[in-house]
Design an enzyme around this catalytic site. Structure first.
Site, PDB file in Angstrom:
ATOM      1  N   CYS A  26       0.811  -1.225   0.000  1.00 34.01           N
ATOM      2  CA  CYS A  26       0.000   0.000   0.000  1.00 34.01           C
ATOM      3  C   CYS A  26       0.842   1.272   0.000  1.00 34.01           C
ATOM      4  O   CYS A  26       0.329   2.351  -0.269  1.00 34.01           O
ATOM      5  CB  CYS A  26      -0.954   0.007   1.187  1.00 34.01           C
ATOM      6  SG  CYS A  26      -2.230  -1.258   1.055  1.00 34.01           S
ATOM      7  N   HIS A  70     -10.329  10.270 -10.981  1.00 38.32           N
ATOM      8  CA  HIS A  70      -9.167  10.199 -11.865  1.00 38.32           C
ATOM      9  C   HIS A  70      -8.070  11.185 -11.467  1.00 38.32           C
ATOM     10  O   HIS A  70      -7.405  11.773 -12.323  1.00 38.32           O
ATOM     11  CB  HIS A  70      -9.576  10.366 -13.333  1.00 38.32           C
ATOM     12  CG  HIS A  70     -10.206   9.128 -13.880  1.00 38.32           C
ATOM     13  ND1 HIS A  70     -11.534   8.822 -13.671  1.00 38.32           N
ATOM     14  CD2 HIS A  70      -9.686   8.104 -14.585  1.00 38.32           C
ATOM     15  CE1 HIS A  70     -11.802   7.667 -14.244  1.00 38.32           C
ATOM     16  NE2 HIS A  70     -10.700   7.203 -14.805  1.00 38.32           N
ATOM     17  N   GLU A 109     -12.969   0.924   0.091  1.00 35.62           N
ATOM     18  CA  GLU A 109     -11.723   0.995  -0.672  1.00 35.62           C
ATOM     19  C   GLU A 109     -11.575  -0.219  -1.580  1.00 35.62           C
ATOM     20  O   GLU A 109     -11.030  -0.123  -2.671  1.00 35.62           O
ATOM     21  CB  GLU A 109     -10.555   1.090   0.304  1.00 35.62           C
ATOM     22  CG  GLU A 109      -9.254   1.398  -0.373  1.00 35.62           C
ATOM     23  CD  GLU A 109      -8.153   1.644   0.625  1.00 35.62           C
ATOM     24  OE1 GLU A 109      -8.022   2.783   1.097  1.00 35.62           O
ATOM     25  OE2 GLU A 109      -7.422   0.684   0.926  1.00 35.62           O
TER      26      GLU A 109
END
Length: 119
Positions: A26, A70, A109
């Site tokens: 991560c 984005h 997530e």
């Protein structure tokens, strides 16, 4: 009658988690198809028969989604360490002023990992 309504929103974004240990997956740059649920709560107006128009929720949240979709989250002010916990509070802080009935935000997530923030 007291009710709790929800509406789901989505955005695609990249992030890295700089507080994770070196070598942790991560910590590396990666992306997610984030999903978050906006919950509002209150008393139904007996004359109208509803709490709030779902379109009003959408109008309050859509500009926030456009700020995230984005983008590299780490570059957005307040998201230098964009964990699910930090994102959920950031969303709350940006949505609550335009949506006073906001009761909670749940950030998904991944398909199996989420965080709920209740302000």
């Amino acid at each position: 009658m007291r009710v709790r309504l929800s509406k789901t929103f989505r955005f695609e974004a990249a992030h890295s988690l700089p507080t994770f240990p070196d070598g942790h997956k991560c910590r590396r740059l990666h992306g997610h198809s984030f999903r978050f649920d906006v919950f509002v709560e209150g008393d139904v107006d007996p004359a109208r028969g509803f709490l709030i128009d779902y379109g009003d929720i959408k109008r309050a949240v859509d500009p926030i989604v456009k700020r995230l979709d984005h983008y590299y989250l780490n570059e957005i002010e307040g998201l230098a360490n964009p964990t699910a916990e930090v994102i959920s509070r950031w969303l709350w802080d940006h949505i609550k002023p335009g949506l006073p009935l906001l009761a909670s935000i749940v950030v998904h997530e991944t398909c199996s990992s989420s965080c709920e923030y209740r302000g």
